[in-house]
Design an enzyme around this catalytic site. Structure first.
Site, PDB file in Angstrom:
ATOM      1  N   HIS A 127      19.438 -27.332 -51.184  1.00 55.34           N
ATOM      2  CA  HIS A 127      19.901 -25.975 -50.899  1.00 55.34           C
ATOM      3  C   HIS A 127      21.429 -25.971 -50.801  1.00 55.34           C
ATOM      4  O   HIS A 127      22.060 -27.030 -50.699  1.00 55.34           O
ATOM      5  CB  HIS A 127      19.257 -25.466 -49.608  1.00 55.34           C
ATOM      6  CG  HIS A 127      17.783 -25.186 -49.763  1.00 55.34           C
ATOM      7  ND1 HIS A 127      17.016 -24.636 -48.767  1.00 55.34           N
ATOM      8  CD2 HIS A 127      16.950 -25.373 -50.819  1.00 55.34           C
ATOM      9  CE1 HIS A 127      15.772 -24.488 -49.206  1.00 55.34           C
ATOM     10  NE2 HIS A 127      15.703 -24.938 -50.437  1.00 55.34           N
TER      11      HIS A 127
ATOM     12  N   GLU B 231      23.485 -25.287 -48.476  1.00 53.11           N
ATOM     13  CA  GLU B 231      24.065 -25.882 -47.273  1.00 53.11           C
ATOM     14  C   GLU B 231      24.209 -27.402 -47.455  1.00 53.11           C
ATOM     15  O   GLU B 231      25.245 -27.990 -47.128  1.00 53.11           O
ATOM     16  CB  GLU B 231      23.172 -25.608 -46.048  1.00 53.11           C
ATOM     17  CG  GLU B 231      23.048 -24.135 -45.672  1.00 53.11           C
ATOM     18  CD  GLU B 231      21.914 -23.408 -46.388  1.00 53.11           C
ATOM     19  OE1 GLU B 231      21.604 -23.776 -47.542  1.00 53.11           O
ATOM     20  OE2 GLU B 231      21.353 -22.467 -45.810  1.00 53.11           O
TER      21      GLU B 231
ATOM     22  N   CYS C  41      17.309 -21.728 -44.115  1.00 47.25           N
ATOM     23  CA  CYS C  41      15.850 -21.835 -43.933  1.00 47.25           C
ATOM     24  C   CYS C  41      15.547 -22.766 -42.758  1.00 47.25           C
ATOM     25  O   CYS C  41      16.336 -23.656 -42.421  1.00 47.25           O
ATOM     26  CB  CYS C  41      15.184 -22.358 -45.207  1.00 47.25           C
ATOM     27  SG  CYS C  41      15.530 -24.089 -45.539  1.00 47.25           S
TER      28      CYS C  41
ATOM     29  N   CYS D 146      17.066 -26.438 -43.670  1.00 57.64           N
ATOM     30  CA  CYS D 146      18.533 -26.503 -43.645  1.00 57.64           C
ATOM     31  C   CYS D 146      19.042 -26.439 -42.208  1.00 57.64           C
ATOM     32  O   CYS D 146      20.142 -26.933 -41.918  1.00 57.64           O
ATOM     33  CB  CYS D 146      19.121 -25.359 -44.451  1.00 57.64           C
ATOM     34  SG  CYS D 146      18.929 -25.664 -46.205  1.00 57.64           S
TER      35      CYS D 146
END
Ligand SMILES: NC(=O)c1ccc[n+]([C@@H]2O[C@H](COP(=O)([O-])OP(=O)(O)OC[C@H]3O[C@@H](n4cnc5c(N)ncnc54)[C@H](OP(=O)(O)O)[C@@H]3O)[C@@H](O)[C@H]2O)c1
Length: 386
Positions: free
Chosen positions: A61, A63, A90, A99
């Site tokens: 992701h 991040e 998430c 995350c």
């Protein structure tokens, strides 16, 4: 990096950064769908020190990407003033860990987000969890709205779809300039329309789906293998699913050959009408396929709604439809296609049904035209009416 002062961005600067991250994230829309497009930045001393994007479905992701980018540039995320991200992080396990765990582990103290995640598992839960862990949370309303950034994700997380789930389907085909999927007699060995560069891209795409679905006529005419070769990832080959109402799949086809060195070949599943020829059923299972009987449609084919449920129950979330015009057209008609990738080769005419009328019948959005080798590629999302 030694940092002594905290210089925060004002709301105008944050909005402008979130808009810029949203633009960058949208570039990956066809690679990440049905996931949302997400962009993230780390800010230190009033400056952006790293950017990250969710680039590939199933991949890290935004991040996680921005933390890696910062570390690669010699910056520790814990030394930064804020993580700015277009979408609420998430907090559930999907293809990757939550995350929110990565953010806490990175030592981030302040998180700024531009939109809430409509996924029923999230909806503010990620922000709450981070706030409870002592992080400062700032929500900038309407800064990176999903209606603009990732409308496909709003459809994917729509309650009706969540209640009656089906995989995200990408219909991919190669066509001649007239929209025919089979070239004219004497061209491309009766099957090749696009060039080697396009084929390489298709192998990458195959490595990023859970299943390939085709119709039995394609198997009978083309004798395909549906394997994954580099540059695709052969380590996670998709299931190979053949819709074959009457079990006509030949047991001596190339589909059943063992994969070559460095090649990935997923399990073979033949979906037929319940009660189809028992001897063929046994023969196909002996050859290595798993045969499943489903209900039949009004047209006496395997019912596509049942196919969707079967795929979902087998953990398939992203599917590649690599079929001929019959199955493609039936799937488009039924509203079971979410995304198109169409290669148009420099070939005139062709045989069989043309797919050309679909380009005016379908509601297509977020279109992209690009070139690869000698082919043109069209990508878009399909907006199916509820
Ligand atoms: N250019 C490309 O990208 C591309 C890709 C694939 C194929 N092709 C070409 O397409 C040609 C084959 O075309 P096609 O349209 O006949 O192949 P297809 O769409 O792949 O297969 C059609 C068959 O799928 C079976 N099927 C099972 N359930 C179905 C359902 N619910 N709806 C529709 N079909 C269902 C049907 O046979 P049963 O009723 O017996 O199950 C039907 O005859 C070949 O010449 C091949 O080279 C081109």
């Amino acid at each position: 990096m030694t940092q002594t002062t905290t210089v925060t961005l004002n709301e105008t600067q944050l909005r402008s950064l979130l808009a810029e991250l949203a633009d960058g994230a949208r570039a990956f829309r066809f690679e990440v769908a049905p996931n949302p497009c997400v962009g993230a930045a780390l800010v230190a001393g009033g400056q952006v020190v790293a950017r990250g994007y969710h680039r590939v479905w199933g991949g890290p992701h935004a991040e996680v990407e921005v933390f890696a980018a910062a570390r690669a540039a010699g910056v520790q995320p814990s030394e930064c003033d804020a993580l700015v991200v277009t979408l609420e992080p998430c907090c559930s396990f999907g293809k990757t860990p939550p995350c929110t765990d990565a953010i806490r582990a990175a030592g981030i103290r302040r998180v700024v987000v531009g939109a809430l995640d409509p996924d029923p598992r999230h909806r503010g839960a990620g922000l709450k969890l981070l706030a409870e862990a002592g992080l400062e949370i700032e929500f900038v309303p309407n800064a990176s709205p999903l209606e603009k950034l990732a409308p496909h994700f709003l459809r994917w997380s729509d309650i009706d779809r969540v209640r009656r789930p089906r995989p995200w389907a990408i219909a991919k085909w190669a066509q001649t300039r007239s929209g025919h999927l089979s070239p004219p007699a004497g061209v491309g060995d009766g099957r090749w329309i696009s060039g080697p560069e396009a084929l390489r891209e298709v192998h990458v795409l195959r490595g990023r789906v859970d299943a390939i679905v085709t119709g039995v006529t394609t198997v009978l005419k083309d004798n395909p293998r549906f394997t994954v070769r580099p540059p695709g990832d052969p380590a996670r080959p998709p299931l190979r699913v053949i819709l074959d109402s009457y079990l006509r799949t030949p047991t001596d086809g190339r589909l059943f050959e063992p994969p070559g060195a460095g090649e990935g070949a997923g399990a073979i599943h033949v979906l037929c009408q319940a009660g189809a020829n028992a001897a063929r059923h046994v023969a196909l299972e002996r050859a290595g396929a798993t045969v499943t009987g489903l209900r039949s449609s009004e047209e006496d084919h395997v019912a596509l709604r049942d196919v969707q449920e079967w795929l979902w129950d087998h953990g398939v979330r992203r599917v590649l439809l690599e079929a001929g015009p019959q199955l493609l057209s039936r799937s488009l008609e039924a509203g079971f296609v979410d995304q198109l990738r169409v290669y148009t080769g420099n070939v005139a005419g062709g045989e069989g049904e043309t797919m050309a009328p679909w380009f005016t019948r379908l509601k297509l959005e977020e279109r992209l035209d690009r070139e690869i080798g000698g082919d043109s590629v069209f990508e878009s999302f399909v907006r199916n009416e509820a």
